[in-house]
Scaffold this motif. Structure first.
Motif, mmCIF file in Angstrom:
data_model
loop_
_atom_site.group_PDB
_atom_site.id
_atom_site.type_symbol
_atom_site.label_atom_id
_atom_site.label_comp_id
_atom_site.label_asym_id
_atom_site.label_seq_id
_atom_site.Cartn_x
_atom_site.Cartn_y
_atom_site.Cartn_z
ATOM 1 N N GLY A 50 0.820 -1.212 0.000
ATOM 2 C CA GLY A 50 0.000 0.000 0.000
ATOM 3 C C GLY A 50 0.849 1.255 0.000
ATOM 4 N N PHE A 51 1.911 1.272 0.823
ATOM 5 C CA PHE A 51 2.816 2.419 0.836
ATOM 6 C C PHE A 51 3.480 2.605 -0.528
ATOM 7 C CE2 PHE A 51 3.425 1.627 5.616
ATOM 8 C CZ PHE A 51 2.451 2.559 5.929
ATOM 9 N N GLY A 52 3.856 1.474 -1.138
ATOM 10 C CA GLY A 52 4.497 1.548 -2.456
ATOM 11 C C GLY A 52 3.561 2.099 -3.514
ATOM 12 N N ALA A 53 2.305 1.653 -3.473
ATOM 13 C CA ALA A 53 1.319 2.170 -4.426
ATOM 14 C C ALA A 53 1.106 3.665 -4.225
ATOM 15 C CB ALA A 53 -0.004 1.421 -4.257
ATOM 16 N N LEU A 54 1.087 4.096 -2.965
ATOM 17 C CA LEU A 54 0.947 5.520 -2.667
ATOM 18 C C LEU A 54 2.137 6.309 -3.200
ATOM 19 C CD1 LEU A 54 -0.750 7.673 -1.173
ATOM 20 C CD2 LEU A 54 0.596 7.168 0.876
ATOM 21 N N ALA A 55 3.342 5.750 -3.072
ATOM 22 C CA ALA A 55 4.539 6.420 -3.580
ATOM 23 C C ALA A 55 4.495 6.551 -5.102
ATOM 24 C CB ALA A 55 5.784 5.653 -3.153
ATOM 25 N N LEU A 56 4.015 5.511 -5.783
ATOM 26 C CA LEU A 56 3.889 5.569 -7.244
ATOM 27 C C LEU A 56 2.912 6.665 -7.669
ATOM 28 C CD1 LEU A 56 3.792 1.818 -8.333
ATOM 29 C CD2 LEU A 56 5.423 3.526 -9.134
ATOM 30 N N VAL A 57 1.773 6.705 -7.006
ATOM 31 C CA VAL A 57 0.766 7.723 -7.335
ATOM 32 C C VAL A 57 1.309 9.114 -7.061
ATOM 33 C CG1 VAL A 57 -1.509 8.625 -6.734
ATOM 34 C CG2 VAL A 57 -1.173 6.160 -6.986
ATOM 35 N N ALA A 58 1.984 9.276 -5.925
ATOM 36 C CA ALA A 58 2.522 10.584 -5.558
ATOM 37 C C ALA A 58 3.590 11.045 -6.543
ATOM 38 C CB ALA A 58 3.093 10.537 -4.145
ATOM 39 N N ALA A 59 4.406 10.104 -7.034
ATOM 40 C CA ALA A 59 5.466 10.448 -7.974
ATOM 41 C C ALA A 59 4.904 11.023 -9.266
ATOM 42 C CB ALA A 59 6.324 9.218 -8.271
ATOM 43 N N VAL A 60 3.767 10.494 -9.701
ATOM 44 C CA VAL A 60 3.186 10.913 -10.980
ATOM 45 C C VAL A 60 2.307 12.145 -10.818
ATOM 46 C CG1 VAL A 60 1.652 10.220 -12.864
ATOM 47 C CG2 VAL A 60 3.300 8.584 -11.929
ATOM 48 N N THR A 61 1.481 12.168 -9.796
ATOM 49 C CA THR A 61 0.481 13.231 -9.671
ATOM 50 C C THR A 61 1.045 14.536 -9.113
ATOM 51 O OG1 THR A 61 -0.205 12.374 -7.510
ATOM 52 C CG2 THR A 61 -1.428 11.605 -9.445
ATOM 53 N N TYR A 62 2.342 14.582 -8.850
ATOM 54 C CA TYR A 62 2.965 15.836 -8.417
ATOM 55 C C TYR A 62 2.724 16.940 -9.454
ATOM 56 C CZ TYR A 62 6.579 19.094 -6.852
ATOM 57 O OH TYR A 62 7.256 20.213 -6.419
ATOM 58 N N THR A 63 2.878 16.595 -10.745
ATOM 59 C CA THR A 63 2.645 17.579 -11.804
ATOM 60 C C THR A 63 1.723 17.064 -12.910
ATOM 61 O OG1 THR A 63 4.666 16.854 -12.937
ATOM 62 C CG2 THR A 63 4.861 18.764 -11.477
ATOM 63 N N VAL A 64 1.207 15.855 -12.792
ATOM 64 C CA VAL A 64 0.386 15.269 -13.852
ATOM 65 C C VAL A 64 -1.027 15.060 -13.328
ATOM 66 C CG1 VAL A 64 0.040 13.264 -15.350
ATOM 67 C CG2 VAL A 64 2.351 14.147 -14.970
ATOM 68 N N GLY A 65 -2.010 15.322 -14.178
ATOM 69 C CA GLY A 65 -3.399 15.124 -13.810
ATOM 70 C C GLY A 65 -4.187 16.421 -13.848
ATOM 71 N N ARG A 66 -5.458 16.316 -13.526
ATOM 72 C CA ARG A 66 -6.328 17.490 -13.583
ATOM 73 C C ARG A 66 -5.973 18.513 -12.510
ATOM 74 N NH1 ARG A 66 -12.471 15.730 -13.781
ATOM 75 N NH2 ARG A 66 -12.625 18.012 -13.941
#
Length: 302
Positions: free
Chosen positions: A127-143
């Motif tokens: 779960g922590f790893g999945a959160l890290a992956l999401v955080a890495a991408v959504t820092y500047t990507v997404g709506r």
């Protein structure tokens, strides 16, 4: 792949940021060695996973800033690959996917090595790893990228500090203590200081493009005062941890790595020159790595 295209990907990966990814792993591993729990396979997998997550974040940052228009022509920071046409947006999307896949494989191998017989811990760290992956991408990507709303500092503090150090330590020892919050927070504060210099340098262009980092929200003067709190606070926490946990002189090895951070902070305080701020950003990143590495070495030797 030609040498020229390879250099483009090296540019996009922004290898100079990797010391930040390594610092928390090195510190957590050094503290685990102090507890006689260090294991080389875990260390190498942990380091690889952290580096891959950092590269993923850098690729996503390059892509996200280009798509949003945050990379204006007058920016002073490192050249961005997508914004300048060196790499297409589609190529960057593919690279992000492959890097995320590599990070997942490495992370799962790490967690299996650490928790093969501890399913609750294994699932929690997935779960922590999945959160890290999401955080890495959504820092500047997404709506609504959170880096554009001033939450980048909090994210860096958590992932490069609290979770990075304490998570690394737990992988080896399967236990934690409240006192570990001190070195973990100090590591996070120094990583945040690197981001803050970057945001101070880009404050005007970020504001013009709608990227409201914490430095934009604070303004020039308060962002520089905030920088002193980050660097000074890290030093206080390290000293407190040493006084509480070691009578040996070895942990004080961190001082040669920490003192240059104070000199860089002074330049940040008095300079408006973006090129000079660039130099302080590099010095602070390397100083943060040196400080954490020497602290880890000091506790290992003690």
């Amino acid at each position: 792949m030609t040498r020229t295209s390879f250099s483009r990907w090296l540019l996009a990966a922004r290898l100079r940021t990797l010391p930040l990814a390594c610092s928390s792993v090195l510190l957590g591993s050094g503290l685990a060695a102090h507890a006689d729990a260090f294991r080389w396979p875990l260390f190498l997998l942990c380091l690889l996973t952290a580096i891959l997550l950092q590269v993923l974040s850098n690729l996503a940052n390059d892509y996200g800033d280009a798509v949003s228009g945050a990379d204006l022509a007058g920016r002073v920071g490192p050249t961005r690959a997508v914004a300048t046409g060196l790499i297409t947006a589609r190529q960057m999307q593919v690279a992000m996917g492959l890097t995320a896949l590599a990070a997942m494989v490495s992370g799962l191998a790490l967690l299996w090595s650490a928790f093969a017989e501890d399913w609750p811990a294994l699932l929690a760290f997935i779960g922590f790893g999945a959160l890290a992956l999401v955080a890495a991408v959504t820092y500047t990507v997404g709506r609504r990228p959170y880096g554009y709303r001033g939450f980048g500092d909090l994210s860096v503090f958590l992932f490069f500090g609290l979770l990075g150090v304490m998570g690394s330590y737990y992988l080896y020892t399967h236990q934690l203590s409240w006192s570990l919050l001190l070195p973990a927070a100090s590591c996070g504060l120094l990583a945040t200081a690197v981001l803050n210099i970057n945001n101070i340098r880009d404050r005007v262009s970020d504001a013009a493009s709608g990227k409201f980092t914490l430095a934009v929200r604070l303004g020039a003067s308060r962002a520089r005062n905030y920088h002193w709190l980050l660097v000074g606070g890290a030093g206080v926490l390290i000293v407190l941890f040493i006084l509480l946990h070691s009578a040996s002189p070895w942990p004080w090895l961190f001082l040669p790595g920490y003192l240059p951070l104070l000199r860089a902070a002074w330049v940040v305080q008095v300079s408006e020159d973006p090129l000079l701020l660039n130099k302080q950003l590099k010095l602070t990143a390397l100083g943060s790595l040196s400080c954490n590495l020497l602290l880890a070495l000091g506790f290992t030797l003690s």
